[in-house]
Scaffold this active site. Sequence first.
Site, PDB file in Angstrom:
ATOM      1  N   ASP A  50      48.746 105.213  93.239  1.00  0.00           N
ATOM      2  CA  ASP A  50      49.893 105.167  92.110  1.00  0.00           C
ATOM      3  C   ASP A  50      49.678 104.019  91.293  1.00  0.00           C
ATOM      4  O   ASP A  50      49.410 104.106  90.244  1.00  0.00           O
ATOM      5  CB  ASP A  50      51.079 105.146  92.705  1.00  0.00           C
ATOM      6  CG  ASP A  50      52.198 105.060  91.836  1.00  0.00           C
ATOM      7  OD1 ASP A  50      52.258 105.982  91.040  1.00  0.00           O
ATOM      8  OD2 ASP A  50      52.978 104.356  91.842  1.00  0.00           O
ATOM      9  N   ALA A  73      47.010 101.990  90.782  1.00  0.00           N
ATOM     10  CA  ALA A  73      45.485 102.032  90.322  1.00  0.00           C
ATOM     11  C   ALA A  73      45.872 102.822  88.904  1.00  0.00           C
ATOM     12  O   ALA A  73      45.413 102.420  88.052  1.00  0.00           O
ATOM     13  CB  ALA A  73      44.584 102.626  90.888  1.00  0.00           C
ATOM     14  N   ARG A 119      40.390 107.359 100.788  1.00  0.00           N
ATOM     15  CA  ARG A 119      39.754 108.140 101.867  1.00  0.00           C
ATOM     16  C   ARG A 119      39.524 109.582 101.356  1.00  0.00           C
ATOM     17  O   ARG A 119      38.753 110.124 101.583  1.00  0.00           O
ATOM     18  CB  ARG A 119      41.018 108.251 102.739  1.00  0.00           C
ATOM     19  CG  ARG A 119      41.183 107.389 103.639  1.00  0.00           C
ATOM     20  CD  ARG A 119      42.205 107.802 105.004  1.00  0.00           C
ATOM     21  NE  ARG A 119      41.083 108.543 106.073  1.00  0.00           N
ATOM     22  CZ  ARG A 119      40.613 108.377 107.218  1.00  0.00           C
ATOM     23  NH1 ARG A 119      41.320 107.097 107.597  1.00  0.00           N
ATOM     24  NH2 ARG A 119      40.080 108.800 107.929  1.00  0.00           N
ATOM     25  N   ASP A 171      36.532 105.016 104.341  1.00  0.00           N
ATOM     26  CA  ASP A 171      37.387 104.763 105.581  1.00  0.00           C
ATOM     27  C   ASP A 171      37.313 103.228 105.711  1.00  0.00           C
ATOM     28  O   ASP A 171      36.561 102.715 106.098  1.00  0.00           O
ATOM     29  CB  ASP A 171      36.862 105.375 106.691  1.00  0.00           C
ATOM     30  CG  ASP A 171      37.895 105.009 107.825  1.00  0.00           C
ATOM     31  OD1 ASP A 171      38.675 104.253 107.935  1.00  0.00           O
ATOM     32  OD2 ASP A 171      37.448 105.795 108.960  1.00  0.00           O
ATOM     33  N   ASP A 179      51.716  88.383  91.319  1.00  0.00           N
ATOM     34  CA  ASP A 179      53.337  88.411  91.119  1.00  0.00           C
ATOM     35  C   ASP A 179      53.272  88.691  89.396  1.00  0.00           C
ATOM     36  O   ASP A 179      53.325  88.086  88.704  1.00  0.00           O
ATOM     37  CB  ASP A 179      53.752  87.058  91.331  1.00  0.00           C
ATOM     38  CG  ASP A 179      55.464  87.103  91.442  1.00  0.00           C
ATOM     39  OD1 ASP A 179      55.868  87.919  90.216  1.00  0.00           O
ATOM     40  OD2 ASP A 179      56.207  86.955  92.231  1.00  0.00           O
ATOM     41  N   HIS A 180      53.645  89.987  89.211  1.00  0.00           N
ATOM     42  CA  HIS A 180      53.558  90.446  87.744  1.00  0.00           C
ATOM     43  C   HIS A 180      54.681  89.695  86.906  1.00  0.00           C
ATOM     44  O   HIS A 180      54.156  89.672  85.868  1.00  0.00           O
ATOM     45  CB  HIS A 180      53.577  91.974  87.851  1.00  0.00           C
ATOM     46  CG  HIS A 180      54.976  92.517  87.841  1.00  0.00           C
ATOM     47  ND1 HIS A 180      55.570  92.568  89.154  1.00  0.00           N
ATOM     48  CD2 HIS A 180      55.844  93.165  86.846  1.00  0.00           C
ATOM     49  CE1 HIS A 180      56.588  93.273  88.831  1.00  0.00           C
ATOM     50  NE2 HIS A 180      56.789  93.481  87.902  1.00  0.00           N
ATOM     51  N   HIS A 193      59.507  87.209  93.009  1.00  0.00           N
ATOM     52  CA  HIS A 193      59.896  87.160  91.395  1.00  0.00           C
ATOM     53  C   HIS A 193      60.670  85.927  91.137  1.00  0.00           C
ATOM     54  O   HIS A 193      60.564  85.181  90.401  1.00  0.00           O
ATOM     55  CB  HIS A 193      60.329  88.496  90.848  1.00  0.00           C
ATOM     56  CG  HIS A 193      59.399  89.467  91.112  1.00  0.00           C
ATOM     57  ND1 HIS A 193      57.942  89.742  91.229  1.00  0.00           N
ATOM     58  CD2 HIS A 193      59.543  90.985  91.436  1.00  0.00           C
ATOM     59  CE1 HIS A 193      57.226  90.907  91.571  1.00  0.00           C
ATOM     60  NE2 HIS A 193      58.371  91.593  91.828  1.00  0.00           N
TER      61      HIS A 193
HETATM   62  C1  BG6 Z   1      58.578  95.401  91.895  1.00  0.00           C
HETATM   63  C2  BG6 Z   1      59.351  95.759  92.749  1.00  0.00           C
HETATM   64  O1  BG6 Z   1      57.864  94.102  92.295  1.00  0.00           O
HETATM   65  O2  BG6 Z   1      59.195  94.905  90.542  1.00  0.00           O
HETATM   66  C3  BG6 Z   1      60.191  97.007  92.213  1.00  0.00           C
HETATM   67  O3  BG6 Z   1      58.758  96.120  93.935  1.00  0.00           O
HETATM   68  C4  BG6 Z   1      60.946  96.709  90.880  1.00  0.00           C
HETATM   69  O4  BG6 Z   1      61.156  97.510  93.304  1.00  0.00           O
HETATM   70  C5  BG6 Z   1      59.803  95.892  89.920  1.00  0.00           C
HETATM   71  O5  BG6 Z   1      61.317  97.802  90.494  1.00  0.00           O
HETATM   72  C6  BG6 Z   1      60.525  95.496  88.702  1.00  0.00           C
HETATM   73  O6  BG6 Z   1      59.411  95.033  87.760  1.00  0.00           O
HETATM   74  P1  BG6 Z   1      59.889  94.985  86.257  1.00  0.00           P
HETATM   75  O7  BG6 Z   1      58.658  94.331  85.781  1.00  0.00           O
HETATM   76  O8  BG6 Z   1      60.395  96.623  85.840  1.00  0.00           O
HETATM   77  O9  BG6 Z   1      61.215  94.164  86.162  1.00  0.00           O
END
Ligand code: BG6
Length: 492
Positions: free
Chosen positions: A16, A18, A46, A85, A177-178, A240
């Site tokens: 998902d 990716a 896999r 694998d 950490d996006h 976050h």
């Molecule tokens: C992710 C969490 O790190 O951040 C999710 O695992 C959450 O549960 C998401 O929905 C929220 O990110 P954003 O960018 O939508 O605020």
Amino acid sequence: MTEKRALFIIFGGSGDLAQRKLYPALYGLYYQGRLAKHFAVIGTARRPWTDDHYHDVIKQSLVGAPGSAHQKAEFADHFYYQSHDVTDAAHYVTLRDLAAKLDQQYALDGNRVFYMAMAPRFFATIAEHVKSEKLLSDKGFNRLIVEKPFGRDFASAKQLNDDISQAFTENQIYRIDHYLGKEMVQDIMPLRFANPLFEHVWSKDFIDNIQITLAEDIGVEERAGYYETAGALRDMVQNHIFQIIAMLTMEKPVKYDAPSIHAAKRAVLADIKPYTPAQVHANFVRGQYVGGDNVGLSYREEDNIASDSTVETYVAGRVDIANDRWQGVPIYLRTGKKLAEKQSRIDIVFKPTENNILPTAGDTSVGSDVLTLIIEPETGMHLTLNGKAIGVSDAVSPFTLDHALDQDELAKAPEAYQRLMLNILEGNKLTFTHWQELAASWHFIDAIRTVWDNDGADGLAFYNSGTMGPREADELLARDNRQWVWQGPAAD
Ligand code: BG6
């Protein structure tokens, strides 16, 4: 714009993450010309997929992205699928040969990005095999990208870090950490350090409290299995929110580079006051949503959630930093699922003026100045100040300076993952987390987790879906004679 050269090996290539994030992000770089002829991607998982099927999946993930079908097909041609694998050493030999071949074919200069986009329990074995089966290139760079969650407590995070460190050095490890890739989070440093107006008042002398809100209106969606083992504290606070706290409160880094910024973040995280169990009870609130007419199911009724689950879908808390700059300034945080609205924001509340001589409306006092950073869904900032009410009245009343980031510019700006991908290719670790930052936040989180695990259902506050969370979160601030700046959509 110089074209980057690299081979991406994506473990979890059918997954998902990716499909939703990584392929569109790579395509974004391709569309901009940052990736062109000299890149290739090996997706592993896999299931036995053909390259043709894989190309269809890639193209499917780009629906809605700009560019022609021809461009997308050309992009997809750089992708190779390898059924794999992760526990089978022989499979890594196949992978190594394919990597060597693609390196030649696309003239990739031996640059390799290993992307772990699968369940964390496989990370250690992948790193081990990457090393033992000699997938590391000895010519260009080797970079390992690790997705969250990075452990589920300090012990497991340390174990994971030790495991991957067998094959990669800290310098080669990019922990995602996006939130660090988001526009307004990246704006914290310029705001603090390029504006004397703020730089000089960024301390306990002028700031009364800081509030961080990461509110979501969605529930756990398809991730029940993971969420039941995580909860909001691990899912949002440990990573976050703690990264945002560090960005907001660190001392000015010696230089604008990753080592200096990591050092500054590490130092302030180490100054966070640890809590005893009694202090955890006093300073942290956990909640779980309940459903109802028009707002959907209760958390406990959702698919794959235990009917007596005590997992928190909401957390609010107070964190204190025991250093000269921040002593006595509470940092309030809250995050939750199924809240009234999606909004990620930071409110910096300044101390009210002392000895006010100005008239105010009724018997109210002059309100505090507040600097608000809206991370999402809008992107911008508001500065709430005090001025004279229009007209004959001399009363002081609040007004707001608004700065919304230009929507057209924003639309052109890369999505968080695209920016992170570019940073990876550039070797820029600024937007990634250092192990010691995570270690510090896990220590703090573990203390809370232990108390909550012992408490079980005791102390779990239920809140209605579509609201701003349990009232206990309001009481947390009321106790300190404060309130949340953002009271929810209606009152905003
Ligand atoms: C992710 C969490 O790190 O951040 C999710 O695992 C959450 O549960 C998401 O929905 C929220 O990110 P954003 O960018 O939508 O605020």
